[in-house]
Design an enzyme around this catalytic site. Structure first.
Site, mmCIF file in Angstrom:
data_model
loop_
_atom_site.group_PDB
_atom_site.id
_atom_site.type_symbol
_atom_site.label_atom_id
_atom_site.label_comp_id
_atom_site.label_asym_id
_atom_site.label_seq_id
_atom_site.Cartn_x
_atom_site.Cartn_y
_atom_site.Cartn_z
ATOM 1 N N LYS A 6 60.853 1.009 5.421
ATOM 2 C CA LYS A 6 62.364 0.827 5.637
ATOM 3 C C LYS A 6 63.326 -0.373 5.270
ATOM 4 O O LYS A 6 62.507 -1.483 6.088
ATOM 5 C CB LYS A 6 63.294 1.561 6.340
ATOM 6 C CG LYS A 6 62.779 1.165 8.224
ATOM 7 C CD LYS A 6 63.325 0.418 8.337
ATOM 8 C CE LYS A 6 63.572 0.586 10.128
ATOM 9 N NZ LYS A 6 64.121 -1.004 10.975
ATOM 10 N N ASP A 134 63.391 5.283 14.338
ATOM 11 C CA ASP A 134 63.796 4.957 13.233
ATOM 12 C C ASP A 134 62.889 5.992 12.869
ATOM 13 O O ASP A 134 62.772 6.199 11.442
ATOM 14 C CB ASP A 134 63.854 3.846 12.806
ATOM 15 C CG ASP A 134 64.086 2.683 12.882
ATOM 16 O OD1 ASP A 134 64.950 2.524 13.101
ATOM 17 O OD2 ASP A 134 63.629 1.566 13.342
#
Ligand code: ATP
Length: 300
Positions: A6, A134
């Site tokens: 990401k 995350d």
């Protein structure tokens, strides 16, 4: 299973709270730089790692986040066997792109399928939350807004394709060290910069740029509160940012806690030109597009 790395296109860090953590406001975009995870039946849990990035910092024991993910699925379901987990890494390790989180998300899905434990998606997401802030995003992918500790996720509307050029670094930056540097910086300059917002939010301009699929608008709105701290710990990143921005990038940003630097390009051609310029300057460069899917099965 394949799970994406990401980029935090926006990351604001709130004031340090009494429990030693911060609230954050993050706009996440999953990108096409992915880790693959394969699992096979075995008596015990084990992990092996290969891939295109420096693997020296990946643990091969029970502390590997993929092993911890498999253990959580076994505990939650009562499954007693094991799995041989193979990770093929392309997301840089300790690079600020959530590679460990990607491995964890992929492994949750992989062992659930291998062991036929059929945990509901909600329960897998809860296990993801326990593994790290995350991990839920690596699970869901796409474009999302994270608040609270970063793990309270809501999907964001997004269209179009964003073209990224990523400069990988040999050194890793530890996320806690970067946060500690930010806190130290804020304490040193408390009188000049005032207290941070305890409950940060992602600005409307960022959401609008993602919704419109407009790279120029996103470039103008990108921001990372951790960038100054990462630059302080790794001063060489400043010249990477300068070089990229001098070679056609719309904007450059340190991804998460760094040290990966992500440049947003106008289109695929501009990204290719930028990659050539940065490679000529001897940097380790990859291109990626986003947003892409979260963790998903590639084959049975
Ligand atoms: P983030 O951006 O989510 O803060 P990161 O991209 O900077 O994370 P990762 O590569 O996800 O960093 O995680 C790095 C840390 O996790 C290292 O301390 C590493 O030893 C440990 N680790 C455990 N399992 C893994 C794994 N499967 N892959 C990578 N690192 C792992």
């Amino acid at each position: 299973m394949r799970a994406p790395g990401k980029i935090n296109v926006y990351l604001e860090v709130g004031e340090l709270l009494d429990d030693g953590y911060h609230d954050v406001a993050i706009a996440y975009q999953a990108v096409s730089l992915c880790d693959d995870v394969r699992v096979r039946h075995a008596d015990d849990l084990s992990v092996a790692v290969s891939g295109s990035v420096d693997l020296a910092r990946v643990p091969l024991d029970a502390t590997n986040i993929a092993v911890r993910a498999a253990r959580l699925v076994a505990e939650a379901s009562g499954y007693r066997g094991g799995a041989a987990i193979e990770i093929e890494k392309h997301v840089p390790v300790t690079g600020g792109m959530g590679g460990g989180s990607a491995d964890a998300a992929a492994t949750l899905l992989a062992v659930d399928a291998l062991w036929e434990t059929q945990l509901p998606r909600e329960q897998l997401l809860e296990l993801a939350r326990r593994l790290g802030a995350d991990v839920p995003f690596a699970f869901t992918g796409g474009t999302a807004i994270g608040t609270g500790r970063g793990d309270e996720l809501s999907p964001a509307l997004a269209q179009g394709v964003f073209h990224w050029v990523l400069v990988l670094s040999d050194v890793g930056l530890s996320t806690p060290a970067v946060y500690a540097e930010l806190d130290a910086h804020r304490a040193r300059h408390a009188r000049d910069i005032g207290p941070a917002d305890p409950r940060p939010v992602v600005p409307a301009q960022v959401l609008q740029a993602l919704r419109a699929g407009d790279p120029r608008m996103l470039a103008a709105a990108m921001h990372n509160d951790l960038q100054a701290a990462a630059l302080h710990l790794e001063p060489g990143l400043a010249s990477v940012l300068e070089l990229g921005e001098g070679n056609g990038a719309l904007a450059g940003i340190v991804s998460g806690s760094g040290p990966t630097v992500a440049f947003l390009a106008e289109d695929a051609d501009a990204a290719l030109e930028l990659q050539v310029a940065l490679t000529t300057a001897q940097y380790d460069v990859v291109r990626a597009t986003g947003p892409v899917h979260g963790a998903r099965i590639l084959a049975d």
